[in-house]
Design a protein around this motif. Structure first.
Motif, PDB file in Angstrom:
ATOM      1  N   TRP A  49       0.836  -1.202   0.000  1.00 53.33           N
ATOM      2  CA  TRP A  49       0.000   0.000   0.000  1.00 53.33           C
ATOM      3  C   TRP A  49       0.874   1.257   0.000  1.00 53.33           C
ATOM      4  O   TRP A  49       0.594   2.219  -0.728  1.00 53.33           O
ATOM      5  N   ALA A  50       1.949   1.248   0.792  1.00 54.67           N
ATOM      6  CA  ALA A  50       2.836   2.409   0.856  1.00 54.67           C
ATOM      7  C   ALA A  50       3.480   2.688  -0.495  1.00 54.67           C
ATOM      8  O   ALA A  50       3.587   3.844  -0.911  1.00 54.67           O
ATOM      9  N   TYR A  51       3.897   1.631  -1.191  1.00 54.56           N
ATOM     10  CA  TYR A  51       4.539   1.829  -2.487  1.00 54.56           C
ATOM     11  C   TYR A  51       3.537   2.222  -3.567  1.00 54.56           C
ATOM     12  O   TYR A  51       3.833   3.054  -4.426  1.00 54.56           O
ATOM     13  N   LEU A  52       2.333   1.655  -3.524  1.00 59.61           N
ATOM     14  CA  LEU A  52       1.317   2.008  -4.508  1.00 59.61           C
ATOM     15  C   LEU A  52       0.910   3.467  -4.395  1.00 59.61           C
ATOM     16  O   LEU A  52       0.513   4.097  -5.377  1.00 59.61           O
ATOM     17  N   THR A  53       1.006   4.016  -3.189  1.00 59.99           N
ATOM     18  CA  THR A  53       0.561   5.396  -2.956  1.00 59.99           C
ATOM     19  C   THR A  53       1.732   6.360  -2.820  1.00 59.99           C
ATOM     20  O   THR A  53       1.546   7.492  -2.354  1.00 59.99           O
ATOM     21  N   PHE A  54       2.906   5.946  -3.221  1.00 60.28           N
ATOM     22  CA  PHE A  54       4.117   6.744  -3.055  1.00 60.28           C
ATOM     23  C   PHE A  54       3.988   8.126  -3.689  1.00 60.28           C
ATOM     24  O   PHE A  54       4.452   9.130  -3.142  1.00 60.28           O
ATOM     25  N   PHE A  55       3.344   8.211  -4.859  1.00 59.57           N
ATOM     26  CA  PHE A  55       3.257   9.469  -5.599  1.00 59.57           C
ATOM     27  C   PHE A  55       1.901  10.151  -5.462  1.00 59.57           C
ATOM     28  O   PHE A  55       1.591  11.054  -6.244  1.00 59.57           O
ATOM     29  N   VAL A  56       1.099   9.759  -4.505  1.00 52.83           N
ATOM     30  CA  VAL A  56      -0.223  10.366  -4.356  1.00 52.83           C
ATOM     31  C   VAL A  56      -0.108  11.864  -4.073  1.00 52.83           C
ATOM     32  O   VAL A  56      -0.767  12.688  -4.713  1.00 52.83           O
ATOM     33  N   VAL A  57       0.723  12.238  -3.107  1.00 57.06           N
ATOM     34  CA  VAL A  57       0.844  13.660  -2.757  1.00 57.06           C
ATOM     35  C   VAL A  57       1.400  14.492  -3.911  1.00 57.06           C
ATOM     36  O   VAL A  57       0.823  15.532  -4.238  1.00 57.06           O
ATOM     37  N   VAL A 103      -0.560  17.535  -5.784  1.00 55.60           N
ATOM     38  CA  VAL A 103       0.049  18.858  -5.884  1.00 55.60           C
ATOM     39  C   VAL A 103       0.066  19.347  -7.324  1.00 55.60           C
ATOM     40  O   VAL A 103      -0.351  20.470  -7.627  1.00 55.60           O
ATOM     41  N   VAL A 104       0.540  18.524  -8.229  1.00 56.30           N
ATOM     42  CA  VAL A 104       0.752  18.953  -9.616  1.00 56.30           C
ATOM     43  C   VAL A 104      -0.545  18.971 -10.414  1.00 56.30           C
ATOM     44  O   VAL A 104      -0.823  19.918 -11.149  1.00 56.30           O
ATOM     45  N   GLU A 105      -1.364  17.933 -10.255  1.00 57.22           N
ATOM     46  CA  GLU A 105      -2.532  17.792 -11.114  1.00 57.22           C
ATOM     47  C   GLU A 105      -3.839  18.252 -10.486  1.00 57.22           C
ATOM     48  O   GLU A 105      -4.796  18.547 -11.199  1.00 57.22           O
ATOM     49  N   GLY A 106      -3.888  18.266  -9.178  1.00 56.72           N
ATOM     50  CA  GLY A 106      -5.118  18.678  -8.515  1.00 56.72           C
ATOM     51  C   GLY A 106      -6.250  17.681  -8.646  1.00 56.72           C
ATOM     52  O   GLY A 106      -7.419  18.041  -8.470  1.00 56.72           O
ATOM     53  N   VAL A 107      -5.931  16.410  -8.926  1.00 58.35           N
ATOM     54  CA  VAL A 107      -6.966  15.387  -9.067  1.00 58.35           C
ATOM     55  C   VAL A 107      -7.383  14.881  -7.698  1.00 58.35           C
ATOM     56  O   VAL A 107      -6.728  15.140  -6.689  1.00 58.35           O
ATOM     57  N   GLY A 108      -8.503  14.157  -7.656  1.00 56.29           N
ATOM     58  CA  GLY A 108      -8.981  13.580  -6.416  1.00 56.29           C
ATOM     59  C   GLY A 108      -8.130  12.417  -5.969  1.00 56.29           C
ATOM     60  O   GLY A 108      -7.277  11.921  -6.714  1.00 56.29           O
ATOM     61  N   PRO A 109      -8.352  11.943  -4.741  1.00 55.33           N
ATOM     62  CA  PRO A 109      -7.495  10.885  -4.185  1.00 55.33           C
ATOM     63  C   PRO A 109      -7.562   9.568  -4.948  1.00 55.33           C
ATOM     64  O   PRO A 109      -6.542   8.886  -5.075  1.00 55.33           O
ATOM     65  N   ILE A 110      -8.733   9.189  -5.451  1.00 50.12           N
ATOM     66  CA  ILE A 110      -8.847   7.923  -6.187  1.00 50.12           C
ATOM     67  C   ILE A 110      -8.025   7.980  -7.461  1.00 50.12           C
ATOM     68  O   ILE A 110      -7.257   7.056  -7.772  1.00 50.12           O
ATOM     69  N   GLU A 111      -8.162   9.072  -8.191  1.00 44.31           N
ATOM     70  CA  GLU A 111      -7.387   9.230  -9.423  1.00 44.31           C
ATOM     71  C   GLU A 111      -5.901   9.321  -9.098  1.00 44.31           C
ATOM     72  O   GLU A 111      -5.057   8.797  -9.836  1.00 44.31           O
ATOM     73  N   ALA A 112      -5.567   9.986  -7.992  1.00 43.61           N
ATOM     74  CA  ALA A 112      -4.164  10.109  -7.604  1.00 43.61           C
ATOM     75  C   ALA A 112      -3.565   8.742  -7.281  1.00 43.61           C
ATOM     76  O   ALA A 112      -2.400   8.476  -7.603  1.00 43.61           O
ATOM     77  N   ILE A 113      -4.354   7.862  -6.644  1.00 42.58           N
ATOM     78  CA  ILE A 113      -3.880   6.506  -6.351  1.00 42.58           C
ATOM     79  C   ILE A 113      -3.623   5.753  -7.655  1.00 42.58           C
ATOM     80  O   ILE A 113      -2.616   5.045  -7.795  1.00 42.58           O
ATOM     81  N   LYS A 114      -4.527   5.903  -8.625  1.00 44.04           N
ATOM     82  CA  LYS A 114      -4.351   5.239  -9.915  1.00 44.04           C
ATOM     83  C   LYS A 114      -3.086   5.732 -10.610  1.00 44.04           C
ATOM     84  O   LYS A 114      -2.313   4.939 -11.168  1.00 44.04           O
ATOM     85  N   ARG A 115      -2.876   7.057 -10.606  1.00 46.71           N
ATOM     86  CA  ARG A 115      -1.688   7.614 -11.255  1.00 46.71           C
ATOM     87  C   ARG A 115      -0.423   7.150 -10.538  1.00 46.71           C
ATOM     88  O   ARG A 115       0.582   6.831 -11.165  1.00 46.71           O
ATOM     89  N   SER A 158      -0.006   4.428  -8.817  1.00 42.07           N
ATOM     90  CA  SER A 158       0.209   3.011  -9.115  1.00 42.07           C
ATOM     91  C   SER A 158       0.816   2.822 -10.499  1.00 42.07           C
ATOM     92  O   SER A 158       1.662   1.949 -10.700  1.00 42.07           O
ATOM     93  N   SER A 159       0.381   3.653 -11.449  1.00 42.56           N
ATOM     94  CA  SER A 159       0.896   3.518 -12.813  1.00 42.56           C
ATOM     95  C   SER A 159       2.375   3.886 -12.899  1.00 42.56           C
ATOM     96  O   SER A 159       3.091   3.415 -13.779  1.00 42.56           O
ATOM     97  N   LEU A 160       2.841   4.738 -11.971  1.00 47.36           N
ATOM     98  CA  LEU A 160       4.248   5.124 -11.957  1.00 47.36           C
ATOM     99  C   LEU A 160       5.113   4.136 -11.193  1.00 47.36           C
ATOM    100  O   LEU A 160       6.345   4.198 -11.259  1.00 47.36           O
ATOM    101  N   LEU A 161       4.474   3.228 -10.476  1.00 50.50           N
ATOM    102  CA  LEU A 161       5.214   2.293  -9.622  1.00 50.50           C
ATOM    103  C   LEU A 161       6.211   1.475 -10.423  1.00 50.50           C
ATOM    104  O   LEU A 161       7.362   1.314 -10.016  1.00 50.50           O
ATOM    105  N   LYS A 162       5.796   0.947 -11.574  1.00 46.48           N
ATOM    106  CA  LYS A 162       6.668   0.069 -12.344  1.00 46.48           C
ATOM    107  C   LYS A 162       7.874   0.811 -12.902  1.00 46.48           C
ATOM    108  O   LYS A 162       8.894   0.202 -13.214  1.00 46.48           O
ATOM    109  N   ARG A 163       7.780   2.137 -13.036  1.00 49.12           N
ATOM    110  CA  ARG A 163       8.910   2.903 -13.553  1.00 49.12           C
ATOM    111  C   ARG A 163       9.913   3.244 -12.454  1.00 49.12           C
ATOM    112  O   ARG A 163      11.074   3.528 -12.736  1.00 49.12           O
TER     113      ARG A 163
END
Length: 286
Positions: free
Chosen positions: A158-166, A170-182, A184-189
């Protein structure tokens, strides 16, 4: 692995150089620490006055929890999460301004956090709920080592999946659900860099805390209370320092991984070896 750790160490040194340019960044973790201390005192006072702590301690004996006890636990986790996330958002926001060539102030960081209050509230509810559930599961697992290991793994994932939520908030101003998705998508990189950076910053905190405790131990030989006071201050400052460096690192890591932008203080060669970036970047919203 050692090459990745070397990159992380080099990035940490760069983060230190950035912190030297904007030393006010260290104030955000200090604000967070003070706010958490005040909040802890309030929660302890309310819990003690209402008898909630006593009922929680005797729950195993069959006393049972009142609905107010559960509400107090949830509100406490939510409030703690909100304080941490709010000041982390301010820190990352200010750090993002710096790595993009600006000269941020404390007011700038707080302005970024204030502009994202709805998203911070939403993420605080999710983060606090998950934290409370994980704690309850740990208590239910008791001495079951296998159960404790599984819960720790879940918490780590959970900590790694949400690493880039904040940074995403900050940058995109999206909601928390969308931020979690984004996130997670950066996790593999950024998986390797996240693992090693967390490990590296953890070791850095331990080292800084040990250095901070040494004068407290000396003073404690003369006055135990003064030693405790100095220890709280020095360890708190160590935590604030490491948190500031990690916030700068997270902002820079997000900037490169999500938007393929290299901050002036960094080099493309230093970051390029860690990721396989893919097309398109996220829009900038602050």
């Amino acid at each position: 692995m050692f090459a990745t750790f070397g990159r992380t160490w080099n990035i940490t040194k760069i983060c230190w150089q950035i912190l030297q340019k904007d030393r006010e960044l260290i104030l955000f973790p200090i604000f967070s620490f003070v706010a958490l201390a005040v909040l802890a005192v309030l929660v302890m006072g309310i819990g003690g006055a209402t008898g909630a702590f006593g009922r929680i301690d005797t729950e195993a004996a069959g006393a049972g929890l009142a609905g107010g006890d559960v509400l107090l636990a949830f509100v406490s986790y939510f409030a703690l999460s909100f304080v941490v996330i709010y000041f982390n958002t301010a820190l990352v926001g200010a750090a993002m301004i710096r790595i993009r060539g600006g000269d941020p102030t404390v007011r700038d960081g707080l302005a970024v956090a204030n502009s994202r209050l709805p998203q911070i509230l939403g993420w605080s509810i999710i983060s606090g709920t998950v934290g409370l559930i994980l704690r309850l599961l740990r208590e239910q697992a008791g001495d079951n080592m296998f159960g404790q290991i599984i819960i720790s793994i879940v918490g780590g994932v959970w900590a790694y999946l949400t690493f880039f939520v904040v940074p995403t908030i900050v940058v995109e101003g999206v909601g928390p659900i969308e931020a979690i998705k984004r996130s997670s998508s950066l996790l593999k990189r950024t998986w390797g860099e996240q693992v090693v950076s967390n490990f590296g910053f953890g070791l850095l905190f331990i080292g800084a805390a040990v250095v901070g405790i040494l004068p407290a131990l000396v003073i404690a030989q003369i006055s135990p209370m003064a030693g405790i006071a100095v220890g709280v201050l020095t360890v708190g400052l160590a935590a604030a320092l490491v948190s500031s460096l990690e916030g700068i690192f997270k902002a820079a890591l997000y900037e490169y991984a999500a938007e393929n932008v290299v901050a002036d203080e960094f080099s493309a060669e230093l970051l390029r070896g860690s990721y396989q970036t893919r097309g398109g970047g996220f829009r900038r919203g602050f």
